[in-house]
Design a protein around this motif. Structure first.
Motif, mmCIF file in Angstrom:
data_model
loop_
_atom_site.group_PDB
_atom_site.id
_atom_site.type_symbol
_atom_site.label_atom_id
_atom_site.label_comp_id
_atom_site.label_asym_id
_atom_site.label_seq_id
_atom_site.Cartn_x
_atom_site.Cartn_y
_atom_site.Cartn_z
ATOM 1 N N LEU A 111 51.758 48.223 -19.510
ATOM 2 C CA LEU A 111 51.208 47.110 -20.282
ATOM 3 C C LEU A 111 49.690 47.206 -20.329
ATOM 4 N N PHE A 112 49.168 47.020 -21.530
ATOM 5 C CA PHE A 112 47.716 46.983 -21.725
ATOM 6 C C PHE A 112 47.378 45.656 -22.404
ATOM 7 N N GLU A 113 46.208 45.134 -22.046
ATOM 8 C CA GLU A 113 45.688 43.965 -22.744
ATOM 9 C C GLU A 113 44.382 44.349 -23.412
ATOM 10 N N MET A 114 44.253 43.909 -24.699
ATOM 11 C CA MET A 114 43.019 44.164 -25.444
ATOM 12 C C MET A 114 42.516 42.845 -26.012
ATOM 13 N N ASN A 115 41.197 42.801 -26.248
ATOM 14 C CA ASN A 115 40.656 41.648 -26.966
ATOM 15 C C ASN A 115 40.641 41.958 -28.443
ATOM 16 N N ASP A 116 40.147 41.006 -29.235
ATOM 17 C CA ASP A 116 40.195 41.205 -30.684
ATOM 18 C C ASP A 116 39.169 42.217 -31.171
ATOM 19 N N GLN A 117 38.356 42.753 -30.266
ATOM 20 C CA GLN A 117 37.452 43.842 -30.598
ATOM 21 C C GLN A 117 38.101 45.205 -30.312
ATOM 22 N N LYS A 118 39.399 45.178 -29.962
ATOM 23 C CA LYS A 118 40.194 46.379 -29.656
ATOM 24 C C LYS A 118 39.638 47.131 -28.441
ATOM 25 N N ILE A 119 39.191 46.315 -27.436
ATOM 26 C CA ILE A 119 38.705 46.868 -26.169
ATOM 27 C C ILE A 119 39.752 46.549 -25.103
ATOM 28 N N PHE A 120 40.106 47.561 -24.327
ATOM 29 C CA PHE A 120 41.086 47.368 -23.264
ATOM 30 C C PHE A 120 40.479 46.508 -22.160
ATOM 31 N N THR A 121 41.208 45.430 -21.796
ATOM 32 C CA THR A 121 40.699 44.514 -20.764
ATOM 33 C C THR A 121 41.610 44.467 -19.548
ATOM 34 N N GLY A 122 42.808 44.988 -19.617
ATOM 35 C CA GLY A 122 43.715 44.949 -18.472
ATOM 36 C C GLY A 122 44.794 46.006 -18.578
ATOM 37 N N ILE A 123 45.279 46.453 -17.388
ATOM 38 C CA ILE A 123 46.354 47.447 -17.334
ATOM 39 C C ILE A 123 47.322 47.034 -16.241
ATOM 40 N N TRP A 124 48.596 47.072 -16.518
ATOM 41 C CA TRP A 124 49.616 46.863 -15.505
ATOM 42 C C TRP A 124 50.547 48.076 -15.527
ATOM 43 N N PRO A 149 39.725 32.997 -27.709
ATOM 44 C CA PRO A 149 39.688 34.307 -28.393
ATOM 45 C C PRO A 149 41.088 34.938 -28.401
ATOM 46 N N ARG A 150 41.341 35.712 -29.447
ATOM 47 C CA ARG A 150 42.657 36.338 -29.564
ATOM 48 C C ARG A 150 42.769 37.526 -28.614
ATOM 49 N N ARG A 151 43.919 37.600 -27.987
ATOM 50 C CA ARG A 151 44.193 38.712 -27.076
ATOM 51 C C ARG A 151 45.441 39.457 -27.547
ATOM 52 N N ILE A 152 45.478 40.764 -27.267
ATOM 53 C CA ILE A 152 46.562 41.634 -27.743
ATOM 54 C C ILE A 152 47.252 42.263 -26.544
ATOM 55 N N LEU A 153 48.557 42.236 -26.568
ATOM 56 C CA LEU A 153 49.346 42.871 -25.516
ATOM 57 C C LEU A 153 50.002 44.115 -26.082
ATOM 58 N N LEU A 154 49.772 45.274 -25.422
ATOM 59 C CA LEU A 154 50.412 46.542 -25.785
ATOM 60 C C LEU A 154 51.445 46.889 -24.728
ATOM 61 N N MET A 155 52.677 47.078 -25.147
ATOM 62 C CA MET A 155 53.756 47.471 -24.229
ATOM 63 C C MET A 155 54.231 48.865 -24.602
#
Length: 799
Positions: A181-194, A267-273
């Motif tokens: 799992l990755f989390e990104m902000n709306d600037q398409k910057i990775f902010t978290g990893i699980w 702010p919008r956040r994006i979750l990548l699975m």
């Protein structure tokens, strides 16, 4: 009065000033509230006090008691409905004293138009009025604000506690998943990893956190970047399956992108699975491939069944379910909802064939005996066809019966072909028999008078008068020419039927070839051409078929002389590949005649083909000579070669291999002329219906000394055989009353020691076969040479 009011106002201010500083620090400040409630009761002269709290989560609103002060416990007052009414409408409520109840006042504690708590007071002997509400309003407002902030603090603390707990649970949950799992902000910057195992990451964490998609993924960022843009633009979830971006790894991954739903204006956040679906993909690919192959197989099976007009059926023994494939419905012309049972098929077979089908089906059910039948079939619309129907029992691995299965196949075309072939075969057999019968009759009818002609010519030729010698030779030539034409027709018929077999007997090649050339000298002399023979040094004896060799050379010499009007005809025979036991002779027949044009050379060996229509009229012949010649040469495992130029002549060449017999390497002994009376005392019965042939036989045997009795048919012959004994019987096959075939068994029964010689004008292959079945070995075809008959008789005399 003013002093009293001022005093009360001062006391209210004191109460407000004495509200504990930690009033909002406690979740339920019971002590502080109870102290405040006591002060209010004293201020208002009340004997009963109540403070309750309203919680936002309650629907409908419910009061939750914080504290109660009741100085008159002996009274059982119930102010709950009044308190609940204040909580519901948010307005103060004053209830005057009653007969048994004290006066009551309910005061809402509110902030920002939200009722947070209720204060209830009762027991003032003077009662409560609107002034009481107005007087206490500053305190109620301050309590509302304090209570509101206390609630906010409690909510904040609860939210912090819940956030810490949820984050812990979230992290634990994320680490238990197989996904990355990755989390990104709306600037398409990775902010978290699980990720439970960092080795699954395509790059170390520190090279991903704080990086944009392009910075983290480099050349592979394109698809990820486009999907993220689409997610941010539309808010629609995105999915993508892609292969491992690392070299040498055959893995497949599934990417899912989701927006994390936060309340605006967060702010919008994006979750990548990202999930490793390599095994799933392999299984899916295998499944899709299997599905494709199954679909293709089903299509091919359907096409094959349709093209082959074949359908399948199945009966499940356990469930009793019957199944037909689509083609069965089509063949039987019934709808696809036709009610099926195991016995449904019976009615589709022709009434005359149903008993056969039912018996076979019962044998399958009772004894598991398979069946394979060809039966007439009637569709529901009355279409009559032929069906091949097959049934089998099916067993599982434990040998238990599970199903009956089978097929039906439309074989109408096959049956029609079989019936047509049977009809054609019968017609061909009838035609062949008719042809054989016709040729047999024609052979007999033509050869019988020819036998008389050749026989008479032979007798006349023994001592001809000077002026008759040429006439007798012409008679013999004409008769033999006619015999040759008949033989061509009969031989061709036998060749077509495959009935000709080559003999393998000793003969003198030089004598055979010299005799052939001598026979054709008169014909060549009559046309004014030279007949030349060039014979190599030949073995004294060869083993082969002299009759067929003579026939080939006769045809070639006869043709060469016929088509040569000036010049010569040459027979050239050379010996090669000679050894002690075998040799090959090379034959060539050359002429200086009309020749054959190139376009006809390939056709000249065909049946009934001559170079032009005038040939037959001018030269005669059947057009069968060369066709027969080619077939006879082929029987000797050889091939005839034609060389010709128009108006320059023609040459036919062929080779035949012969063996040289061990016991006959020297010169062949010539047949001795039979001495007069050498058959003395031999008693013969001649059975012949042609009086001329009887007379010829008598003349041929005149000097032999044999005693001859005659009979014109089989019945008369049997009468004579019953009256006297004979050494031998010479008989024809075609006779009235009783023919030769019918007579022979009776002769063998009445006089088993008598030999039988058959003289017949019928030389069809069937004759030899029928005589062999009757155990008759001696047969002479008419016309025959008298010398051949005398040789057979001498052999029987010696035995």
């Amino acid at each position: 009065m003013l002093a009293t009011a001022a005093l009360r106002q001062q006391k209210l201010l004191d109460i407000i000033g004495s509200i504990p500083a930690d009033y909002t620090a406690q979740e339920h400040p019971v002590n502080a509230v109870q102290q405040l409630l006591g002060q209010l009761m004293e201020l208002t002269g009340s004997t009963y006090g109540f403070v309750g709290e309203l919680k936002k989560s309650d629907t409908p609103s419910q009061l939750h008691t914080i504290t109660i002060i009741n100085h008159a416990p002996e009274h059982s007052w119930n102010f709950t409905p009044a308190l609940q009414e204040v909580a519901s409408n948010g307005q103060p409520l004053i209830v005057p004293a009653g007969d048994s109840t004290p006066a009551f006042i309910g005061l809402p504690v509110a902030c920002q138009q939200q009722v947070l708590a209720i204060i209830g007071l009762a027991g003032n002997t003077s009662g409560y009025s609107a002034d009481t509400v107005t007087f206490l309003q500053p305190l109620l407002q301050i309590l509302g604000h304090l209570h509101f902030h206390a609630l906010r603090e409690r909510e904040t603390r609860q939210l912090q506690t819940d956030f810490i707990r949820l984050k812990s649970e979230w992290d634990l949950l994320m680490l238990t998943l197989d996904d990355i799992l990755f989390e990104m902000n709306d600037q398409k910057i990775f902010t978290g990893i699980w990720c439970s195992n960092d080795s699954l990451l395509f790059r170390p964490r520190e090279e991903v956190i704080g990086k944009t998609i392009k910075e983290a993924l480099g050349e592979h960022a394109g698809t990820f970047d486009r999907l993220t843009d689409k997610l941010l633009e539309t808010g629609e979830n995105q999915e993508f399956v892609y292969p491992d971006i690392r070299q040498g790894l055959q893995n497949w991954y599934q990417l899912k992108l989701r927006l994390i739903k936060d309340k605006s204006p967060a702010p919008r956040r994006i979750l990548l699975m990202i999930r490793n679906i390599s095994e799933i993909e392999k299984k899916n690919n295998s499944y899709l491939q299997a599905q494709s192959e199954l679909h293709r197989s089903n299509q091919l099976l359907g096409i094959c069944q349709q093209m082959g007009k074949m359908g399948g059926w199945e009966f499940n023994v356990a469930t009793g379910e019957t199944y037909w494939t689509r083609e069965v419905y089509e063949l039987r012309e019934v709808p696809h909802d036709y009610p099926l049972t195991f016995h449904s098929s019976v009615e589709f077979y022709h009434p005359d064939d149903r008993s056969v089908f039912i018996a076979a089906r019962e044998a399958l059910i009772q004894h598991k005996k398979p069946f394979d039948l060809e039966l007439r079939h009637l569709s529901a619309k009355g279409k009559l066809t032929w069906m091949r129907t097959i049934g089998r029992a099916v067993f599982d691995n434990q040998g238990q019966l599970t199903h009956f299965r089978g097929i039906i196949m439309d074989i109408t075309d096959k049956k029609d072909t079989e019936l047509a072939l049977t009809t054609a075969r019968d017609n061909a057999q009838k035609a062949a028999q008719s042809r054989s019968d016709f040729l047999s009759v024609m052979s007999h009818e033509i050869r019988t008078p020819l036998n008389a002609i050749i026989g008479i010519a032979g007798i006349l030729g023994e001592n001809p008068a000077a002026e008759q010698a040429e006439v007798v030779r012409s008679l013999e030539f004409s008769a033999h020419h006619l015999l040759g034409l008949i033989n061509d027709i009969l031989d061709f018929s036998k060749m077509e039927a495959g009935k000709i077999e080559l003999e393998n007997i000793p003969f003198d090649p030089e004598a055979l070839l010299t005799g052939l050339m001598r026979n054709y000298q008169p014909m060549a002399a009559g046309k004014g051409i030279e007949l030349i023979s060039r014979l190599d040094h030949l073995p004294a004896t060869l083993k082969g078929d002299p009759v067929r060799l003579s026939q080939v050379l006769n045809n070639l010499l006869n043709n060469a002389i016929k088509f040569t009007s000036a010049g010569s005809v040459t027979l050239d025979v050379r010996r090669r590949n000679a050894s002690a036991g075998a040799c090959t002779l090379c034959f060539a027949v050359k002429d200086t005649g009309v020749g054959i044009v190139p376009e006809m050379q390939a056709k000249i060996f065909d049946t009934f083909v001559q170079e032009d229509s005038a040939t037959t009229r001018h030269h005669g012949g059947t057009g069968l000579g060369l066709a027969i010649t080619k077939k006879l040469v082929a029987l000797h495992n050889s091939n005839i070669i034609l060389e010709s130029k128009k108006n320059e002549g023609t040459t036919f060449r062929f080779d035949i291999s012969f063996t040289i017999p061990e016991t006959a390497r020297g010169p062949m002994h010539k047949k001795n002329k039979h001495r007069e009376g050498y058959l003395k005392n031999m008693k013969l019965l001649v059975v012949e219906d042609n009086s001329i042939n009887i007379r010829i036989l008598e003349l041929q045997l005149k000097n032999s000394g044999a005693q001859i009795e005659t009979a014109s048919n089989g019945k008369l012959a049997l009468q004579k055989i019953q009256q006297q004994s004979f050494d031998g019987i010479i008989l024809d096959l075609h006779m009235p009353e009783m023919n030769g075939y019918e007579t022979i068994p009776h002769i063998q029964q009445l006089q088993p020691d008598a030999f039988i010689i058959v003289l017949t004008a019928d030389i069809m292959p069937e004759v030899t076969e029928r005589l062999a079945r009757l155990h008759v070995k001696d047969m002479l075809p008419k016309p025959y040479a008298a010398e051949d008959l005398l040789e057979i008789l001498e052999r029987h005399r010696k035995t």
